[in-house]
Scaffold this motif. Structure first.
Motif, mmCIF file in Angstrom:
data_model
loop_
_atom_site.group_PDB
_atom_site.id
_atom_site.type_symbol
_atom_site.label_atom_id
_atom_site.label_comp_id
_atom_site.label_asym_id
_atom_site.label_seq_id
_atom_site.Cartn_x
_atom_site.Cartn_y
_atom_site.Cartn_z
ATOM 1 N N SER A 35 -4.746 30.042 -46.133
ATOM 2 C CA SER A 35 -4.378 29.310 -44.925
ATOM 3 C C SER A 35 -5.045 27.938 -44.874
ATOM 4 O O SER A 35 -4.454 26.965 -44.411
ATOM 5 N N LEU A 36 -6.283 27.874 -45.359
ATOM 6 C CA LEU A 36 -7.009 26.605 -45.346
ATOM 7 C C LEU A 36 -6.330 25.544 -46.203
ATOM 8 O O LEU A 36 -6.431 24.346 -45.921
ATOM 9 N N PHE A 37 -5.625 25.969 -47.247
ATOM 10 C CA PHE A 37 -5.063 25.018 -48.198
ATOM 11 C C PHE A 37 -3.540 24.990 -48.184
ATOM 12 O O PHE A 37 -2.921 24.500 -49.129
ATOM 13 N N VAL A 287 -1.405 38.227 -38.372
ATOM 14 C CA VAL A 287 -1.113 36.932 -37.772
ATOM 15 C C VAL A 287 -1.237 35.813 -38.809
ATOM 16 O O VAL A 287 -0.491 34.818 -38.753
ATOM 17 N N THR A 288 -2.117 35.957 -39.780
ATOM 18 C CA THR A 288 -2.252 34.943 -40.828
ATOM 19 C C THR A 288 -1.024 34.913 -41.728
ATOM 20 O O THR A 288 -0.509 33.838 -42.068
ATOM 21 N N VAL A 289 -0.534 36.086 -42.123
ATOM 22 C CA VAL A 289 0.672 36.148 -42.945
ATOM 23 C C VAL A 289 1.861 35.549 -42.203
ATOM 24 O O VAL A 289 2.637 34.752 -42.768
ATOM 25 N N CYS A 290 2.027 35.905 -40.923
ATOM 26 C CA CYS A 290 3.134 35.360 -40.141
ATOM 27 C C CYS A 290 3.018 33.845 -39.990
ATOM 28 O O CYS A 290 4.026 33.124 -40.052
ATOM 29 N N ASP A 291 1.797 33.353 -39.825
ATOM 30 C CA ASP A 291 1.606 31.902 -39.707
ATOM 31 C C ASP A 291 1.907 31.207 -41.029
ATOM 32 O O ASP A 291 2.507 30.112 -41.039
ATOM 33 N N LEU A 292 1.510 31.791 -42.142
ATOM 34 C CA LEU A 292 1.805 31.208 -43.447
ATOM 35 C C LEU A 292 3.311 31.155 -43.689
ATOM 36 O O LEU A 292 3.839 30.156 -44.195
ATOM 37 N N ILE A 293 4.019 32.215 -43.324
ATOM 38 C CA ILE A 293 5.478 32.224 -43.454
ATOM 39 C C ILE A 293 6.091 31.117 -42.606
ATOM 40 O O ILE A 293 6.987 30.387 -43.053
ATOM 41 N N VAL A 297 8.454 28.348 -44.584
ATOM 42 C CA VAL A 297 9.855 28.761 -44.648
ATOM 43 C C VAL A 297 10.818 27.587 -44.486
ATOM 44 O O VAL A 297 11.894 27.564 -45.125
ATOM 45 N N ILE A 298 10.480 26.595 -43.660
ATOM 46 C CA ILE A 298 11.328 25.405 -43.526
ATOM 47 C C ILE A 298 10.483 24.137 -43.652
ATOM 48 O O ILE A 298 10.708 23.156 -42.948
ATOM 49 N N MET A 299 9.480 24.175 -44.509
ATOM 50 C CA MET A 299 8.615 23.030 -44.737
ATOM 51 C C MET A 299 9.453 21.764 -44.989
ATOM 52 O O MET A 299 10.439 21.818 -45.710
ATOM 53 N N PRO A 300 9.099 20.614 -44.372
ATOM 54 C CA PRO A 300 7.832 20.260 -43.719
ATOM 55 C C PRO A 300 7.734 20.637 -42.241
ATOM 56 O O PRO A 300 6.755 20.299 -41.602
ATOM 57 N N PHE A 301 8.739 21.304 -41.689
ATOM 58 C CA PHE A 301 8.664 21.747 -40.293
ATOM 59 C C PHE A 301 8.035 23.131 -40.238
ATOM 60 O O PHE A 301 7.852 23.790 -41.255
ATOM 61 N N GLU A 302 7.715 23.569 -39.009
ATOM 62 C CA GLU A 302 7.076 24.867 -38.836
ATOM 63 C C GLU A 302 7.849 25.728 -37.853
ATOM 64 O O GLU A 302 8.416 25.223 -36.884
ATOM 65 N N VAL A 305 4.664 30.986 -34.838
ATOM 66 C CA VAL A 305 4.260 32.307 -35.302
ATOM 67 C C VAL A 305 4.767 33.397 -34.365
ATOM 68 O O VAL A 305 5.027 34.529 -34.797
ATOM 69 N N SER A 306 4.958 33.077 -33.089
ATOM 70 C CA SER A 306 5.463 34.069 -32.135
ATOM 71 C C SER A 306 6.871 34.527 -32.493
ATOM 72 O O SER A 306 7.240 35.677 -32.235
ATOM 73 N N LEU A 307 7.669 33.640 -33.083
ATOM 74 C CA LEU A 307 9.035 34.010 -33.484
ATOM 75 C C LEU A 307 9.007 35.069 -34.575
ATOM 76 O O LEU A 307 9.719 36.073 -34.512
ATOM 77 N N ILE A 308 8.163 34.862 -35.574
ATOM 78 C CA ILE A 308 8.074 35.821 -36.676
ATOM 79 C C ILE A 308 7.455 37.129 -36.200
ATOM 80 O O ILE A 308 7.911 38.224 -36.542
ATOM 81 N N LEU A 309 6.395 37.028 -35.393
ATOM 82 C CA LEU A 309 5.778 38.234 -34.843
ATOM 83 C C LEU A 309 6.763 39.018 -33.979
ATOM 84 O O LEU A 309 6.767 40.256 -33.988
ATOM 85 N N GLY A 310 7.583 38.297 -33.225
ATOM 86 C CA GLY A 310 8.565 38.955 -32.373
ATOM 87 C C GLY A 310 9.571 39.759 -33.169
ATOM 88 O O GLY A 310 9.915 40.895 -32.809
ATOM 89 N N VAL A 311 10.055 39.186 -34.276
ATOM 90 C CA VAL A 311 11.019 39.881 -35.129
ATOM 91 C C VAL A 311 10.381 41.113 -35.766
ATOM 92 O O VAL A 311 10.917 42.222 -35.715
ATOM 93 N N VAL A 312 9.194 40.911 -36.376
ATOM 94 C CA VAL A 312 8.500 42.025 -37.022
ATOM 95 C C VAL A 312 8.111 43.086 -35.997
ATOM 96 O O VAL A 312 8.293 44.286 -36.217
ATOM 97 N N GLY A 313 7.576 42.635 -34.867
ATOM 98 C CA GLY A 313 7.124 43.573 -33.844
ATOM 99 C C GLY A 313 8.255 44.388 -33.252
ATOM 100 O O GLY A 313 8.100 45.587 -32.999
#
Length: 328
Positions: A35-37, A287-293, A297-302, A305-313
């Motif tokens: 995540s740092l890099f 939460v780190t994996v979801c944030d990395l995704i 996923v659409i770099m350079p945009f973001e 993380v709530s969207l990904i968590l919502g789908v998985v959850g």
């Protein structure tokens, strides 16, 4: 409070520290370093790369660790106190109450500091969680599905009130940003109060045995000499602190407190003290994996993380319901 699906006492568990926990810590540590890099900005090649690394990457990663552990821990405590596996701050209205508290402070004191906003969110989250517990006491049928439905309905009402206030005060856009659940805006100087949730986690660990006994129900807890009301009040306060602080700094992290405790419980039973390190660790990893995704996923945009968590959850929530039905 008793339900049709009480949380059993420590079926398994094992030692607090073992080889598997060390391996899990190493894996999550690797995710934290990744995540740092990870990001669009070149922290190695740019002239101000080192400064940007300290201003953005380090605070964001620390926030991931603290927010993930705090919300997973809150879900575990809330499930014990309600004796229901399907509750957590986003299915009991606690998050919506925290948002209403934040909005109220911003309306009444437009230039309020982040500390004042956190205080408003924490107080509102505490009141909202107590309201949920009061409703729960008056419900005759407390099945595993009725309890979260009550919380979701209460949350919907509070969310509607927040939306109405935001419309009246021209703050609807701000409300949407607050509930986006994103680490994009976490910067040095704006996240430091998030360390408060680390103190809340320590308090949960200290009171773990009391929460475990309270999870057996009011009658059993009282018979063994536990002040059930005081323990519920303590748990509610810690949940409110964690939810309020995370809501102000990060936003909404849906289903995190639902997914993590249930996954840990499947493998380790229901002993709070033994499970807490695993819950915190898995919360950070999730939460780190979801944030990395969300970052790649659409770099350079973001993607928030709530969207990904919502789908998985949501998917995990449905699977848990099906598993509950299959096992009676």
């Amino acid at each position: 409070m008793t339900t049709e699906t009480p949380v059993p006492q420590a079926r398994r568990g094992g030692r607090l520290l073992d080889g598997k926990l060390l391996v899990g810590t190493a894996v999550v540590g690797a995710l934290v370093v990744l995540s740092l890099f990870t990001g669009v900005y070149d922290v190695f090649g740019a002239d101000d790369g080192g400064e940007m690394f300290a201003i953005t990457r380090v605070p964001r990663t620390v926030a991931l660790v603290l927010a993930g552990a705090a919300m997973a821990m809150s879900g575990l405590v809330m499930q014990l106190l309600t004796q229901n596996r399907f509750v957590e701050p986003t299915t009991t209205g606690t998050t919506e109450w925290a948002g209403l508290g934040l909005l109220t402070v911003m309306v009444l004191v437009p230039g309020a500091s982040i500390g004042a906003r956190m205080l408003g969110a924490v107080l509102a989250a505490f009141v909202g969680t107590m309201v949920f517990f009061l409703f729960l006491r008056r419900v005759t049928l407390r099945s595993s599905l009725v309890v979260p439905i009550i919380g979701i309905m209460l949350g919907a009402v509070v969310s509607a009130v927040s939306t109405f206030v935001a419309l009246q005060t021209d703050m609807l856009q701000n409300l949407g940003v607050w509930f986006a659940g994103s680490f994009t805006s976490v910067l040095r100087g704006q996240y430091e109060l998030l360390w408060i949730v680390a103190l809340a986690a320590v308090a949960v660990f200290v009171a773990a045995d009391r929460f475990t006994v309270a999870g057996l129900g009011e009658e059993v807890a009282t018979n063994v000499g536990l002040d059930y009301g005081r323990v519920v009040l303590l748990g509610t306060g810690l949940i409110a602190v964690a939810t309020g602080v995370v809501t102000v700094v990060v936003g909404n992290l849906p289903f995190l407190g639902l997914i993590v405790p249930n996954v840990v419980s499947m493998f380790r039973g229901d002993d709070l003290r033994g499970n807490l390190p695993w819950v915190c660790l898995l919360g950070v990893g999730t939460v780190t994996v979801c944030d990395l995704i969300g970052r790649v996923v659409i770099m350079p945009f973001e993607v928030p993380v709530s969207l990904i968590l919502g789908v998985v959850g949501a998917a995990v929530f449905v699977l848990l319901l099906l598993r509950q039905r299959r096992h009676g």
